[in-house]
Scaffold this motif. Sequence first.
Motif, mmCIF file in Angstrom:
data_model
loop_
_atom_site.group_PDB
_atom_site.id
_atom_site.type_symbol
_atom_site.label_atom_id
_atom_site.label_comp_id
_atom_site.label_asym_id
_atom_site.label_seq_id
_atom_site.Cartn_x
_atom_site.Cartn_y
_atom_site.Cartn_z
ATOM 1 N N TYR A 195 0.850 -1.186 0.000
ATOM 2 C CA TYR A 195 0.000 0.000 0.000
ATOM 3 C C TYR A 195 0.886 1.236 0.000
ATOM 4 C CZ TYR A 195 1.003 0.337 5.024
ATOM 5 O OH TYR A 195 1.640 0.427 6.246
ATOM 6 N N VAL A 196 0.267 2.358 -0.296
ATOM 7 C CA VAL A 196 0.936 3.648 -0.141
ATOM 8 C C VAL A 196 0.155 4.453 0.873
ATOM 9 C CG1 VAL A 196 1.984 3.674 -2.443
ATOM 10 C CG2 VAL A 196 -0.265 4.727 -2.103
ATOM 11 N N SER A 197 0.861 5.310 1.581
ATOM 12 C CA SER A 197 0.237 6.187 2.567
ATOM 13 C C SER A 197 0.866 7.571 2.439
ATOM 14 C CB SER A 197 0.417 5.633 3.982
ATOM 15 O OG SER A 197 1.781 5.444 4.272
ATOM 16 N N PRO A 198 0.140 8.586 2.875
ATOM 17 C CA PRO A 198 0.677 9.949 2.754
ATOM 18 C C PRO A 198 2.047 10.069 3.425
ATOM 19 C CG PRO A 198 -1.630 10.020 3.372
ATOM 20 C CD PRO A 198 -1.195 8.582 3.470
ATOM 21 N N TRP A 199 2.929 10.763 2.750
ATOM 22 C CA TRP A 199 4.278 10.976 3.279
ATOM 23 C C TRP A 199 4.220 11.875 4.509
ATOM 24 C CZ3 TRP A 199 8.881 9.591 4.185
ATOM 25 C CH2 TRP A 199 9.916 10.493 4.428
ATOM 26 N N LYS A 200 3.481 12.940 4.419
ATOM 27 C CA LYS A 200 3.288 13.878 5.531
ATOM 28 C C LYS A 200 1.826 14.303 5.533
ATOM 29 C CE LYS A 200 7.697 14.488 6.682
ATOM 30 N NZ LYS A 200 8.239 14.098 7.943
ATOM 31 N N GLN A 201 1.385 14.849 6.643
ATOM 32 C CA GLN A 201 -0.014 15.238 6.770
ATOM 33 C C GLN A 201 -0.329 16.613 6.178
ATOM 34 O OE1 GLN A 201 -2.345 13.042 7.899
ATOM 35 N NE2 GLN A 201 -0.608 11.664 7.853
ATOM 36 N N LYS A 202 0.680 17.408 5.881
ATOM 37 C CA LYS A 202 0.435 18.749 5.345
ATOM 38 C C LYS A 202 -0.101 18.653 3.918
ATOM 39 C CE LYS A 202 3.842 20.713 8.352
ATOM 40 N NZ LYS A 202 5.233 20.978 8.580
ATOM 41 N N ALA A 203 -1.041 19.511 3.581
ATOM 42 C CA ALA A 203 -1.747 19.451 2.297
ATOM 43 C C ALA A 203 -0.802 19.507 1.095
ATOM 44 C CB ALA A 203 -2.774 20.578 2.218
ATOM 45 N N ALA A 204 0.257 20.270 1.185
ATOM 46 C CA ALA A 204 1.164 20.408 0.047
ATOM 47 C C ALA A 204 1.841 19.090 -0.327
ATOM 48 C CB ALA A 204 2.219 21.470 0.345
ATOM 49 N N ASP B 163 5.675 4.013 0.187
ATOM 50 C CA ASP B 163 5.159 2.673 -0.082
ATOM 51 C C ASP B 163 5.561 1.696 1.012
ATOM 52 O OD1 ASP B 163 7.849 2.024 -0.613
ATOM 53 O OD2 ASP B 163 7.461 1.231 -2.589
ATOM 54 N N SER B 164 4.783 0.636 1.140
ATOM 55 C CA SER B 164 5.060 -0.452 2.077
ATOM 56 C C SER B 164 4.693 -1.754 1.385
ATOM 57 C CB SER B 164 4.223 -0.304 3.353
ATOM 58 O OG SER B 164 4.598 0.847 4.064
ATOM 59 N N ILE B 165 5.590 -2.735 1.471
ATOM 60 C CA ILE B 165 5.363 -4.044 0.853
ATOM 61 C C ILE B 165 5.802 -5.107 1.851
ATOM 62 C CG2 ILE B 165 5.948 -5.583 -1.068
ATOM 63 C CD1 ILE B 165 6.793 -3.016 -2.614
ATOM 64 N N TYR B 166 4.921 -6.059 2.124
ATOM 65 C CA TYR B 166 5.240 -7.158 3.043
ATOM 66 C C TYR B 166 4.712 -8.460 2.455
ATOM 67 C CZ TYR B 166 6.441 -3.615 6.437
ATOM 68 O OH TYR B 166 7.030 -2.562 7.073
ATOM 69 N N LEU B 167 5.535 -9.481 2.536
ATOM 70 C CA LEU B 167 5.176 -10.800 2.024
ATOM 71 C C LEU B 167 5.151 -11.813 3.156
ATOM 72 C CD1 LEU B 167 7.574 -10.908 -1.071
ATOM 73 C CD2 LEU B 167 5.251 -9.985 -0.941
ATOM 74 N N GLY B 168 4.247 -12.762 3.062
ATOM 75 C CA GLY B 168 4.264 -13.869 4.001
ATOM 76 C C GLY B 168 5.578 -14.614 3.856
ATOM 77 N N LEU C 203 7.110 -12.202 -6.050
ATOM 78 C CA LEU C 203 5.860 -11.571 -5.646
ATOM 79 C C LEU C 203 6.053 -10.106 -5.267
ATOM 80 C CD1 LEU C 203 2.859 -11.704 -5.089
ATOM 81 C CD2 LEU C 203 3.378 -12.638 -2.821
ATOM 82 N N GLY C 204 7.150 -9.792 -4.586
ATOM 83 C CA GLY C 204 7.413 -8.396 -4.230
ATOM 84 C C GLY C 204 7.493 -7.522 -5.468
ATOM 85 N N LYS C 205 8.144 -8.025 -6.488
ATOM 86 C CA LYS C 205 8.274 -7.293 -7.757
ATOM 87 C C LYS C 205 6.899 -7.075 -8.391
ATOM 88 C CE LYS C 205 10.936 -7.455 -12.019
ATOM 89 N NZ LYS C 205 11.963 -8.162 -12.771
ATOM 90 N N ALA C 206 6.075 -8.110 -8.400
ATOM 91 C CA ALA C 206 4.737 -7.993 -8.980
ATOM 92 C C ALA C 206 3.879 -6.997 -8.198
ATOM 93 C CB ALA C 206 4.063 -9.363 -9.027
ATOM 94 N N LEU C 207 3.954 -7.057 -6.872
ATOM 95 C CA LEU C 207 3.190 -6.117 -6.054
ATOM 96 C C LEU C 207 3.643 -4.678 -6.273
ATOM 97 C CD1 LEU C 207 2.775 -8.038 -2.682
ATOM 98 C CD2 LEU C 207 0.910 -7.046 -4.027
ATOM 99 N N LEU C 208 4.956 -4.456 -6.317
ATOM 100 C CA LEU C 208 5.454 -3.092 -6.509
ATOM 101 C C LEU C 208 5.065 -2.566 -7.888
ATOM 102 C CD1 LEU C 208 6.920 -0.621 -5.474
ATOM 103 C CD2 LEU C 208 9.090 -1.706 -6.114
ATOM 104 N N LYS C 209 5.145 -3.401 -8.894
ATOM 105 C CA LYS C 209 4.760 -2.978 -10.252
ATOM 106 C C LYS C 209 3.307 -2.516 -10.272
ATOM 107 C CE LYS C 209 4.510 -4.614 -15.011
ATOM 108 N NZ LYS C 209 4.707 -5.749 -15.916
#
Length: 192
Positions: A95-104, A111-116, A124-130
């Motif tokens: 998933y991706v999440s906001p880098w900072k909370q400021k509107a700009a 990004d965050s990627i975790y595999l079992g 799988l990591g490559k496929a998920l990131l793509k």
Amino acid sequence: MLEEEYQPRRKLPANLRPPVPPEPVFEYTIRPAVAADMPYVREIYNHYVANTVVTLDEDAMTLKEWKTKFAWLSKLDMPFLVAISGSDQVIGFAYVSPWKQKAAYRRTVEDSIYLGPAATGKGLGKALLKQLLADSKAAKIKEVLAVVVDKGAEGSIRLHESFGFKEVGRLGKVGFKFNRWLGTVLLQKHLK
């Protein structure tokens, strides 16, 4: 045994040898996450919390925390993906999440990627990131950052670099986990 008594070992003809079973095919599909996936996401993530320095979290995340995070990211239209095995098990997520909370910063994400554990080293990591990058671009995100621990996550650094992420900075000794200091590597990719 005397050398003159030695007879070379004979090999069975190919048609009499037992067949070598084929390697099982690693099958998966990638789809957008749904709230019902969060127990599995929590399980995968908490494995890394308890056993690695890949995340600098020290406390396991609760299901309530994951559901709250998922709802927040969904409200922001941020991509959140899961990889599902052929037997319908969640085996990874990104998933991706906001880098900072400021509107700009609204077009910049981390990004965050975790595999079992059983799904690592199989592409799988490559496929998920793509897919995550494609979905991020479609969501009008312009900059994707990866913050990777400097010792113990070299594979993640290589993965990001293979997608054109460039190292833009390092922070030394900013995290302390498992009785040792850890730094982070900051990588960045511009989505055109």
